[in-house]
Design a protein around this motif. Structure first.
Motif, PDB file in Angstrom:
ATOM      1  N   LEU A 219      -3.475   0.538  -0.039  1.00 42.92           N
ATOM      2  CA  LEU A 219      -3.702  -0.483   1.267  1.00 42.92           C
ATOM      3  C   LEU A 219      -3.789  -1.775   0.647  1.00 42.92           C
ATOM      4  O   LEU A 219      -3.401  -2.922   1.137  1.00 42.92           O
ATOM      5  N   ASP A 220      -4.700  -1.986  -0.491  1.00 49.30           N
ATOM      6  CA  ASP A 220      -4.851  -3.269  -1.238  1.00 49.30           C
ATOM      7  C   ASP A 220      -3.607  -3.764  -1.639  1.00 49.30           C
ATOM      8  O   ASP A 220      -3.308  -5.085  -1.725  1.00 49.30           O
ATOM      9  N   VAL A 221      -2.684  -2.853  -2.165  1.00 45.23           N
ATOM     10  CA  VAL A 221      -1.466  -3.217  -2.757  1.00 45.23           C
ATOM     11  C   VAL A 221      -0.537  -3.910  -1.616  1.00 45.23           C
ATOM     12  O   VAL A 221       0.150  -4.894  -1.721  1.00 45.23           O
ATOM     13  N   LEU A 222      -0.343  -3.443  -0.568  1.00 43.33           N
ATOM     14  CA  LEU A 222       0.331  -3.809   0.569  1.00 43.33           C
ATOM     15  C   LEU A 222      -0.294  -5.201   0.947  1.00 43.33           C
ATOM     16  O   LEU A 222       0.550  -5.884   1.267  1.00 43.33           O
ATOM     17  N   ARG A 223      -1.446  -5.467   1.143  1.00 39.34           N
ATOM     18  CA  ARG A 223      -2.096  -6.484   1.595  1.00 39.34           C
ATOM     19  C   ARG A 223      -1.702  -7.753   0.595  1.00 39.34           C
ATOM     20  O   ARG A 223      -1.585  -9.012   0.907  1.00 39.34           O
ATOM     21  N   PHE A 224      -1.743  -7.499  -0.858  1.00 38.79           N
ATOM     22  CA  PHE A 224      -1.536  -8.379  -1.816  1.00 38.79           C
ATOM     23  C   PHE A 224      -0.189  -9.109  -1.585  1.00 38.79           C
ATOM     24  O   PHE A 224      -0.185 -10.368  -1.658  1.00 38.79           O
ATOM     25  N   TRP A 225       0.787  -8.318  -1.145  1.00 41.35           N
ATOM     26  CA  TRP A 225       2.150  -8.738  -0.851  1.00 41.35           C
ATOM     27  C   TRP A 225       2.319  -9.197   0.359  1.00 41.35           C
ATOM     28  O   TRP A 225       3.212 -10.311   0.432  1.00 41.35           O
ATOM     29  N   LEU A 226       1.750  -8.818   1.337  1.00 40.01           N
ATOM     30  CA  LEU A 226       1.870  -9.173   2.829  1.00 40.01           C
ATOM     31  C   LEU A 226       1.250 -10.587   2.759  1.00 40.01           C
ATOM     32  O   LEU A 226       1.558 -11.669   3.263  1.00 40.01           O
ATOM     33  N   ASP A 227       0.281 -10.724   1.918  1.00 44.03           N
ATOM     34  CA  ASP A 227      -0.594 -12.321   2.019  1.00 44.03           C
ATOM     35  C   ASP A 227       0.345 -13.225   1.379  1.00 44.03           C
ATOM     36  O   ASP A 227       0.290 -14.358   1.692  1.00 44.03           O
TER      37      ASP A 227
END
Length: 575
Positions: A219-227
């Motif tokens: 979930l943190d990986v997803l947020r890293f790239w979405l950000d």
């Protein structure tokens, strides 16, 4: 002879997904979402464009050519993996999910690519590989050091071996790349230890997705790239994250291909398509939905029948799933019509578009595949002893016709880099140049995927065909590819590049992506004939010409010299 359009689809296609079907009000509200009708261009970074001259494509090379993709008429770009990796499987062995591998550039280069894509009006989708990591990933190195029973090993699928001394693998599962799916480790004290599961190469250990820490970290990986502004993720091996409890033995049926069986079977193999994956993607859906701008999740899920695949794109899960049943339908009208009917039925029942595709980085390019008489299992390709290797002229003619047919269908479509140039599979690569793990793990029986990953040609007379300025290429380019180069086709009427450009312009002009299929009666069994809005589409897969209705020709995959459509051709008409 008139075609019986009332024939029922096969049992492998016709049942609808299980639950969470979209209601009509939801469908109306969702009609504006960009991804429902988008044409998305897949970039394989190491083979697209090389700005540094080292023979490997990179992010700056991609950025320099985004204008060419916008000019082609696509809506979005999907980047295959560029994350940090030892590159034992061309980047699908990730050692850091939140950094760019130095061979491709830096995070600053990615940000510049993102900004240029926005300037060109292109959405950006990136690859995410959650089924496994690289064996170089700090998580796996910590697991090896920590030993049996540790929290670190609980991130992966470590198991004790069978046999008196644990000398046998925990079960009989095969690797997609050939050989066993298990490797035994040597413990810190030098003794033979546990085994770890790797559905792919030994350097790609499978994560244990029953572990809450694994789920939280991704979930943190997803947020890293979405950000960082990405518009979505293509999820590699989306059907593989959960394995059947107990990891039971399973022998795939003969001829089931490198993905290990399951296609067309009542029950999936214990390593694919387990129900537990859907809980994961519902959580991911919530994360993606919390960001503005219709961000999406795209499933690479080799699942049949189509009714099961549709479960990946129910309203609270992913937005798209590649339609591999369509990719594998071949150049046979009866099968194509059947798959189109079934696809539209099952995907629309859950409020999702069908996502059409003919080629990608894992399969024999369709400019060769459609002229094959040999089998070409997904991921394995063909081999030195494969009979019936393709005729290039026949393959290109069928590929142009198949692409024209696909781009006339409602929903979303994917284009793999180089198919707009008519590139064939590079079959005759020197053995010493091959790099795909499949080539090595099958001991040279299958070529694997190198043939569809050769760097693409931009300029007919330039070093490396304009892939870079030095002439270096990580896989050798065929000596006869100059006619396929982009500059050799640009502005040339009837070239494959101009066929794609015209198809995309006409598709947008007539809003074909938002349309529907109305089958036209009166055509033979070897013809695909339908109306999508104001456009009549006729594709001839048979051996005799087909009489055409009177109308304005909007597009034809071959020159038309009379009132009939020749064999292996597709035409768009305004009747």
């Amino acid at each position: 002879m008139p075609l019986d359009e009332t024939a029922e689809p096969s049992d492998a296609l016709d049942s609808l997904p299980e639950d969470r079907v979209a209601d009509p009000a939801t469908l109306t509200a969702q009609n504006h979402e960009w991804w429902r009708t988008a044409v998305i261009y897949q970039v394989y970074p190491r083979s697209f464009a090389d700005s540094s001259g080292d023979g490997i494509g990179d992010l700056r090379g991609i950025t320099a050519h985004l204008g060419d993709l916008a000019d082609l008429g696509v809506d979005a770009v999907w980047l295959s993996p560029f994350s940090k990796s030892p590159q034992r499987d061309a980047g699908y062995d990730v050692s850091d999910y939140c950094d760019v591998d130095p061979i491709f550039g830096t995070l600053a280069d990615f940000d510049a690519l993102r900004a240029e894509a926005t300037a060109q009006g292109l959405r950006l989708i990136v690859d995410l590989v959650p089924n496994h990591t690289s064996s170089d990933h700090p998580w796996f190195q910590a697991a090896l050091a920590a030993g049996p029973g540790s929290p670190e090993r609980a991130r992966y699928m470590f198991r004790e071996g069978r046999g008196a001394d644990g000398e046998l693998p925990p079960n009989n599962w095969p690797s997609v790349f050939g050989g066993d799916a298990w490797t035994r480790v040597t413990e810190a004290d030098g003794t033979p230890g546990q085994w770890y599961l790797h559905l792919f190469d030994t350097s790609q250990p499978d994560l244990d997705w029953t572990n809450p820490e694994v789920r939280t970290d991704f979930l943190d990986v997803l947020r890293f790239w979405l950000d960082r502004g990405v518009d979505g993720f293509r999820i590699d091996v989306a059907h593989g994250l959960i394995k059947k409890e107990g990891l039971p033995d399973y022998t795939p049926p003969a001829g089931s291909g490198s993905m290990g069986g399951g296609t067309g079977e009542a029950e999936m193999p214990p390593w694919w398509g387990q129900d537990g994956v859907h809980e994961i993607y519902r959580t991911w859906h919530d994360v993606v939905a919390s960001y503005e701008g219709d961000r999406i999740l795209v499933a690479e899920a080799w699942v049949e029948p189509l009714s099961k695949l549709a479960n990946w794109v129910r309203p609270d899960e992913m937005q798209q799933a590649f339609n591999f049943t369509y990719l594998e339908s071949g150049w046979t009208a009866t099968r194509i019509r059947e798959v189109i009917d079934a696809s539209i039925a099952v995907f629309s029942s859950v409020g999702a578009p069908s996502t059409w595709v003919l080629s990608n980085h894992d399969v024999v390019r369709h400019a060769s595949r459609l002229a094959l008489t040999a089998d070409s299992p997904q991921g394995s390709g063909i081999g030195p002893k494969s009979p019936g290797l393709p005729d290039r002229a026949v393959g290109l003619r069928r590929a142009r016709a198949a692409s024209a047919l696909m781009l006339a269908l409602p929903g979303s479509a994917y284009i793999y880099q180089g198919e707009e140039l008519g590139l064939p599979e590079a079959i005759d690569l020197p053995d010493e140049a091959r790099q795909d793990p499949t080539w090595f793990r099958t001991k040279g029986e299958r070529y694997g995927r190198d043939g569809c990953r050769v760097p693409i040609p931009w300029q007919a007379s330039a070093p490396a065909y304009g892939f870079n300025t030095t002439g270096a290429a990580w896989l050798p380019q065929p000596a006869d590819w100059a006619p396929y180069a982009r500059d050799a086709q640009e502005g040339v009427p009837g070239s494959t590049l101009e066929l794609y450009r015209l198809a995309l312009q006409t598709r947008e002009e007539f809003a074909l992506g938002a349309g529907s299929v109305e089958w036209l009666p009166g055509y033979g069994a070897s013809v695909v004939a339908f109306r999508n809005g104001d456009v009549t589409v006729i594709a001839n897969t048979g051996s005799v010409p087909v009489e055409l209705p009177v109308g304005e020709v909007l597009l034809s995959s071959v020159p038309l010299e009379g009132p009939a459509l020749p064999t292996d051709a597709t035409v768009w008409l305004q009747v």
